[in-house]
Motif scaffolding. Structure first.
Motif, PDB file in Angstrom:
ATOM      1  N   VAL A  16      -4.162   5.075  -8.470  1.00 48.46           N
ATOM      2  CA  VAL A  16      -3.042   5.778  -7.640  1.00 48.46           C
ATOM      3  C   VAL A  16      -3.449   6.461  -6.263  1.00 48.46           C
ATOM      4  O   VAL A  16      -2.496   6.536  -5.553  1.00 48.46           O
ATOM      5  N   THR A  17      -4.723   7.172  -6.303  1.00 50.25           N
ATOM      6  CA  THR A  17      -5.241   7.645  -5.522  1.00 50.25           C
ATOM      7  C   THR A  17      -5.169   6.736  -4.187  1.00 50.25           C
ATOM      8  O   THR A  17      -4.775   7.003  -2.809  1.00 50.25           O
ATOM      9  N   LYS A  18      -5.616   5.256  -4.422  1.00 54.21           N
ATOM     10  CA  LYS A  18      -5.604   4.426  -3.169  1.00 54.21           C
ATOM     11  C   LYS A  18      -4.194   4.167  -2.750  1.00 54.21           C
ATOM     12  O   LYS A  18      -4.087   4.088  -1.579  1.00 54.21           O
ATOM     13  N   THR A  19      -3.304   4.069  -3.623  1.00 52.17           N
ATOM     14  CA  THR A  19      -1.781   4.048  -3.353  1.00 52.17           C
ATOM     15  C   THR A  19      -1.466   5.099  -2.461  1.00 52.17           C
ATOM     16  O   THR A  19      -0.788   4.954  -1.377  1.00 52.17           O
ATOM     17  N   MET A  20      -1.857   6.311  -3.048  1.00 48.46           N
ATOM     18  CA  MET A  20      -1.269   7.574  -2.087  1.00 48.46           C
ATOM     19  C   MET A  20      -2.118   7.504  -0.887  1.00 48.46           C
ATOM     20  O   MET A  20      -1.373   7.996   0.235  1.00 48.46           O
ATOM     21  N   GLN A  21      -3.329   7.274  -0.754  1.00 45.26           N
ATOM     22  CA  GLN A  21      -3.871   7.112   0.502  1.00 45.26           C
ATOM     23  C   GLN A  21      -3.246   6.070   1.766  1.00 45.26           C
ATOM     24  O   GLN A  21      -3.039   6.637   3.017  1.00 45.26           O
ATOM     25  N   VAL A  22      -2.498   5.137   1.233  1.00 45.93           N
ATOM     26  CA  VAL A  22      -1.635   4.377   2.041  1.00 45.93           C
ATOM     27  C   VAL A  22      -0.476   4.601   2.197  1.00 45.93           C
ATOM     28  O   VAL A  22      -0.029   4.641   3.422  1.00 45.93           O
ATOM     29  N   ILE A  23       0.392   4.888   1.063  1.00 41.31           N
ATOM     30  CA  ILE A  23       1.710   5.427   1.445  1.00 41.31           C
ATOM     31  C   ILE A  23       2.091   6.950   1.313  1.00 41.31           C
ATOM     32  O   ILE A  23       3.262   7.382   1.582  1.00 41.31           O
ATOM     33  N   GLY A  24       1.142   7.748   1.247  1.00 37.99           N
ATOM     34  CA  GLY A  24       1.377   9.193   1.136  1.00 37.99           C
ATOM     35  C   GLY A  24       1.627   9.591   2.417  1.00 37.99           C
ATOM     36  O   GLY A  24       1.237   9.179   3.574  1.00 37.99           O
ATOM     37  N   GLY A  25       2.210  10.804   2.279  1.00 36.15           N
ATOM     38  CA  GLY A  25       2.577  11.770   3.455  1.00 36.15           C
ATOM     39  C   GLY A  25       4.107  12.089   3.476  1.00 36.15           C
ATOM     40  O   GLY A  25       4.762  11.530   2.613  1.00 36.15           O
ATOM     41  N   LYS A  26       4.650  12.706   4.480  1.00 33.18           N
ATOM     42  CA  LYS A  26       5.883  13.296   4.586  1.00 33.18           C
ATOM     43  C   LYS A  26       6.993  12.262   4.811  1.00 33.18           C
ATOM     44  O   LYS A  26       7.746  11.844   4.318  1.00 33.18           O
ATOM     45  N   TRP A  27       6.228  11.180   5.790  1.00 35.11           N
ATOM     46  CA  TRP A  27       7.138  10.289   6.388  1.00 35.11           C
ATOM     47  C   TRP A  27       7.000   8.810   6.110  1.00 35.11           C
ATOM     48  O   TRP A  27       7.892   8.005   5.879  1.00 35.11           O
ATOM     49  N   LYS A  28       5.993   8.613   5.600  1.00 33.89           N
ATOM     50  CA  LYS A  28       5.624   6.960   5.304  1.00 33.89           C
ATOM     51  C   LYS A  28       6.225   6.354   4.157  1.00 33.89           C
ATOM     52  O   LYS A  28       6.894   5.548   4.240  1.00 33.89           O
ATOM     53  N   PRO A  29       6.835   7.142   3.002  1.00 35.53           N
ATOM     54  CA  PRO A  29       7.792   6.508   2.219  1.00 35.53           C
ATOM     55  C   PRO A  29       9.041   6.272   2.726  1.00 35.53           C
ATOM     56  O   PRO A  29       9.545   5.386   2.219  1.00 35.53           O
ATOM     57  N   MET A  30       9.561   7.226   3.640  1.00 39.02           N
ATOM     58  CA  MET A  30      10.683   7.164   4.033  1.00 39.02           C
ATOM     59  C   MET A  30      10.896   5.818   5.094  1.00 39.02           C
ATOM     60  O   MET A  30      11.754   4.994   5.078  1.00 39.02           O
ATOM     61  N   ILE A  31       9.799   5.909   5.876  1.00 37.89           N
ATOM     62  CA  ILE A  31       9.525   4.514   6.987  1.00 37.89           C
ATOM     63  C   ILE A  31       9.666   3.356   5.755  1.00 37.89           C
ATOM     64  O   ILE A  31      10.426   2.425   6.298  1.00 37.89           O
ATOM     65  N   LEU A  32       8.765   3.154   5.185  1.00 45.09           N
ATOM     66  CA  LEU A  32       8.881   1.907   4.212  1.00 45.09           C
ATOM     67  C   LEU A  32      10.014   1.648   3.323  1.00 45.09           C
ATOM     68  O   LEU A  32      10.627   0.558   3.372  1.00 45.09           O
ATOM     69  N   PHE A  33      10.638   2.901   2.817  1.00 37.79           N
ATOM     70  CA  PHE A  33      11.909   2.560   2.159  1.00 37.79           C
ATOM     71  C   PHE A  33      12.933   1.951   3.215  1.00 37.79           C
ATOM     72  O   PHE A  33      13.784   1.106   2.582  1.00 37.79           O
ATOM     73  N   ASN A  34      13.192   2.302   4.179  1.00 35.70           N
ATOM     74  CA  ASN A  34      13.872   1.826   5.404  1.00 35.70           C
ATOM     75  C   ASN A  34      13.756   0.367   5.592  1.00 35.70           C
ATOM     76  O   ASN A  34      14.741  -0.210   6.242  1.00 35.70           O
ATOM     77  N   LEU A  35      12.422   0.175   5.612  1.00 33.34           N
ATOM     78  CA  LEU A  35      12.157  -1.229   6.184  1.00 33.34           C
ATOM     79  C   LEU A  35      12.340  -2.343   5.061  1.00 33.34           C
ATOM     80  O   LEU A  35      12.338  -3.508   5.262  1.00 33.34           O
ATOM     81  N   LEU A  36      12.692  -2.018   4.034  1.00 31.15           N
ATOM     82  CA  LEU A  36      12.969  -2.528   2.844  1.00 31.15           C
ATOM     83  C   LEU A  36      13.963  -3.523   3.030  1.00 31.15           C
ATOM     84  O   LEU A  36      14.165  -4.669   2.683  1.00 31.15           O
TER      85      LEU A  36
END
Length: 108
Positions: A16-36
């Protein structure tokens, strides 16, 4: 903000820590969700993601690109056109992002 060198130093056996290191942060989840839903240009991502500053969005996109989650395509034309899309590795996060979206909808 965690830099690339910090990520190497702070390795954790927790997945879980590894996943959060990659996608964690205020904007990254929204960026990724929009790129889906497909390729997006910079301004479109900025608008869809809640209007982060250009500098912050650029930094987040670079980190995702460094982690091989997104790919940046530059088209040789005038004016220059740049599009962002998910890599195969980035697409593998779709179920995680969709579950986060469902949880967010259920707990508004």
């Amino acid at each position: 903000m965690v830099t690339k060198s910090d990520k190497k130093v702070k390795q954790s056996p927790c997945p879980v820590t590894k996943t959060m290191q990659v996608i964690g942060g205020k904007w990254k989840p929204m960026i990724l969700f929009n790129l889906l839903s497909g390729r997006k240009r910079f301004n479109e991502l900025q608008r869809l993601s809640g209007s982060p500053s250009a500098r912050v969005l650029t930094l987040q996109l670079r980190e995702l690109e460094d982690d091989k989650i997104i790919k940046r395509d530059v088209f040789d034309q005038i004016p220059p056109r740049v599009e962002y899309s998910l890599t195969t590795k980035g697409k593998s996060l779709s179920s995680v992002l969709e579950m986060m979206a469902k949880w967010g909808e259920a707990h508004r």
